[in-house]
Design an enzyme around this catalytic site. Structure first.
Site, PDB file in Angstrom:
ATOM      1  CG  HIS A  75     -31.846  17.211  18.141  1.00 23.06           C
ATOM      2  ND1 HIS A  75     -30.564  17.166  18.259  1.00 23.06           N
ATOM      3  CD2 HIS A  75     -32.642  17.836  19.260  1.00 23.06           C
ATOM      4  CE1 HIS A  75     -30.144  17.645  19.668  1.00 23.06           C
ATOM      5  NE2 HIS A  75     -31.353  17.943  20.065  1.00 23.06           N
ATOM      6  N   PRO A 296     -16.985   8.355  15.842  1.00 19.43           N
ATOM      7  CG  PRO A 296     -16.149   9.293  17.874  1.00 19.43           C
ATOM      8  CD  PRO A 296     -15.618   8.087  16.876  1.00 19.43           C
ATOM      9  CE  LYS A 300     -25.039   7.882  10.468  1.00 19.77           C
ATOM     10  NZ  LYS A 300     -26.361   8.354  10.390  1.00 19.77           N
ATOM     11  CE1 TYR A 388     -25.678  13.964  12.154  1.00 25.23           C
ATOM     12  CE2 TYR A 388     -28.071  14.456  12.369  1.00 25.23           C
ATOM     13  CZ  TYR A 388     -26.814  14.518  12.753  1.00 25.23           C
ATOM     14  OH  TYR A 388     -26.802  14.862  14.175  1.00 25.23           O
TER      15      TYR A 388
END
Length: 406
Positions: A75, A296, A300, A388
Site C-alpha cells: 500500500h 488497534p 501498531k 503511520y
C-alpha cells in the site's frame, strides 16, 4: 518427570515468540518455544495484518519474507471517508515508505515452517505452565505438562511472549511492574468475509454513526470493523445488521463500494491501552502484547512486537557472545520511548476517528477541526504519514537515555 535444559525458554508461539526463536537461532543461541494452544489454532488465529516497512525489511534480512514478497498487498496510501466525503493520503509520496497487508496467521505459518526446517523445538498443547524466577539470580525453572508428561525445564532466561492474558505477565511481581492503563468507551466488531475489498487500500471512515475500517487479507477476503458499544454482544449483531451498518458508514456519494459475502468469522475487540514499566524482572523479559497493548486503530501492535524481539535477540546474542549483560539490563529503557510514541499515536487516532460518547458537541467540533487539518494541510498530512509508517518511533528510540523510571 522429564527434565531438560535450554538457554532460553520462550513462552508463546505467536509472531513475537517464533520470531525471537528464529533470530536467536541465526545468532547461534538455542531456545525452546512453549505454546498453550494447538498448532492449527495458532495458524488460524486472525489478528493484525498491516506491516510497516521496517518490519518487512527485518523479515527479509532474516530470510522469512519469501511468501510475503509474493503475496502481500503493498500500500502506498490510505483513504479517509469523513461523513460521506472521500480523501486520499499519499503515504509513500510523503514518506518514501510503504506498508504491507499480510495476515498475522500467514506470518505465523511462515515462522513455524522456518523453525521446523531449522530443527527448532516448538511444543504446542503445553498445559499447566508455571514460572520460577529466583530472587537471588541463577537459573530459572519452567514447569509444565508436555505431551502428557510432567516436565521441568531449567533455563538461563525466560522470554514472555504469550500475550496480555498469559502466564508471563502474571508472573511479574506487582511491586516490580507498575502498569499504565486506559480503557476506551468503544469496542470493535470485526468480521472476516469472503468478499473483495472495498478499495485497493485501507479505508478509515469517520461517520456520525461511528467509526468503520475496511481492510483486506487478500484480493478475495476482506477484514471489516465497526465501532460498537463496549457492552454489546455478538448475538446483537446478525450478518444483515453488520452489512447495513457498514454500508451506511462507508457510503460515499450514495455508494459504499461494498460487496457482501459469507461471513467467515466474527470477533469483539475491546479498545484499551496498557504498558508495563519495566518490561523485565530479573531474568524474565516481556515482549509484544505481554508488555503492551495499543488500540488497534493505528495497527501498531504486531510491529511493536517485532521491534521488541529484535532488540531482545540482540541483547541475548551479546550476553552469550561476550558475557555482556548491558543490553539485557537496558532492554526496557531502549524500548519504552518507541512504545509510548506508538501509544500516543494510537490514542490520537482513536480520538480522531471514533464517534464520541454522549454526542459531546465541543469534542465533536474539535474532532472535525483535526480531520479538516489532516486533509487540507500538507504539513499535518506529512506528520500523520510519518507516524503511520513508524518513522517517528525511530526518533523516539533515539532518546533511549531518558530516565523512564523516574
Amino acid at each position: 518427570m522429564n527434565r531438560l535444559r535450554t538457554p532460553i525458554a520462550i513462552i508463546g508461539a505467536g509472531p513475537a515468540g517464533l520470531l525471537l526463536s528464529h533470530l536467536l537461532h541465526q545468532q547461534g543461541v538455542d531456545s525452546l518455544v512453549l505454546e498453550r494452544r494447538s498448532r492449527p489454532y495458532v495458524e488460524r488465529r486472525v489478528r493484525a495484518g498491516l506491516l510497516e516497512h521496517t518490519t518487512v525489511e527485518l523479515l527479509r534480512r532474516a530470510g522469512l519474507a519469501g511468501r510475503l514478497d509474493r503475496e502481500a498487498l503493498r500500500h502506498e496510501g490510505l483513504e479517509l471517508r469523513i461523513n460521506g466525503a472521500r480523501h486520499h493520503l499519499p503515504v509513500t509520496e510523503l514518506t518514501g515508505l510503504s506498508t504491507y497487508v499480510y495476515g498475522q496467521q500467514e506470518l505465523v505459518k511462515d515462522l513455524i515452517q522456518a523453525r521446523q526446517e531449522a530443527g527448532g523445538r516448538l511444543w504446542f498443547d503445553t498445559d499447566d505452565v508455571t514460572l520460577e524466577i529466583p530472587d537471588g539470580g541463577g537459573p530459572c525453572t519452567v514447569r509444565c505438562t508436555a505431551q502428557g508428561q510432567p516436565t521441568e525445564i531449567t533455563c538461563d532466561f525466560i522470554a514472555g511472549c504469550d500475550g496480555f492474558h498469559g502466564i508471563s505477565r502474571r508472573s511479574m511481581p506487582a511491586t516490580a511492574q507498575p502498569a499504565f492503563e486506559r480503557s476506551y468507551p468503544s469496542a470493535w466488531l470485526g468480521i472476516l468475509a469472503a468478499a473483495p475489498p472495498v478499495a485497493h487500500e485501507l479505508v478509515y471512515a469517520a461517520h456520525e454513526r461511528g467509526f468503520a475500517l475496511a481492510s483486506m487479507r487478500s484480493p478475495h477476503v476482506s477484514r471489516l470493523y465497526l465501532q460498537i458499544d463496549p457492552d454489546d454482544e455478538l448475538e446483537q449483531w446478525p450478518d444483515d445488521r453488520i452489512w447495513k451498518e457498514l454500508r451506511a458508514r462507508l457510503d460515499v456519494d450514495g455508494e459504499a463500494g461494498l460487496t457482501e459475502g459469507p461471513v467467515l468469522e466474527k470477533s469483539l475487540v475491546p479498545l484499551r491501552s496498557y504498558v508495563s514499566e519495566p518490561m523485565q524482572h530479573k531474568r524474565l523479559f516481556l515482549a509484544g502484547d505481554a508488555a503492551h497493548i495499543v488500540p488497534p486503530t493505528a495497527a501498531k501492535g504486531l510491529n511493536l512486537a517485532v521491534e521488541d524481539v529484535q532488540v531482545l535477540s540482540e541483547a541475548f546474542a551479546a550476553f552469550y557472545g561476550s558475557g555482556q549483560d548491558t543490553l539485557l539490563e537496558g532492554y526496557s529503557q531502549r524500548r519504552l520511548p518507541s512504545i509510548w510514541e506508538a501509544e500516543d499515536f494510537s490514542d490520537w487516532m482513536a480520538h480522531l476517528l471514533h464517534r464520541l460518547p454522549d454526542a459531546q458537541a465541543y469534542g465533536a467540533r474539535l474532532q472535525r477541526a483535526r480531520l479538516d487539518a489532516l486533509v487540507n494541510s500538507p504539513t499535518a498530512a506529512r506528520q500523520f504519514a510519518e507516524r503511520y509508517v513508524g518513522l517517528s518511533r525511530s526518533f523516539a528510540g533515539a532518546g533511549k537515555e531518558r530516565a523512564w523510571q523516574s
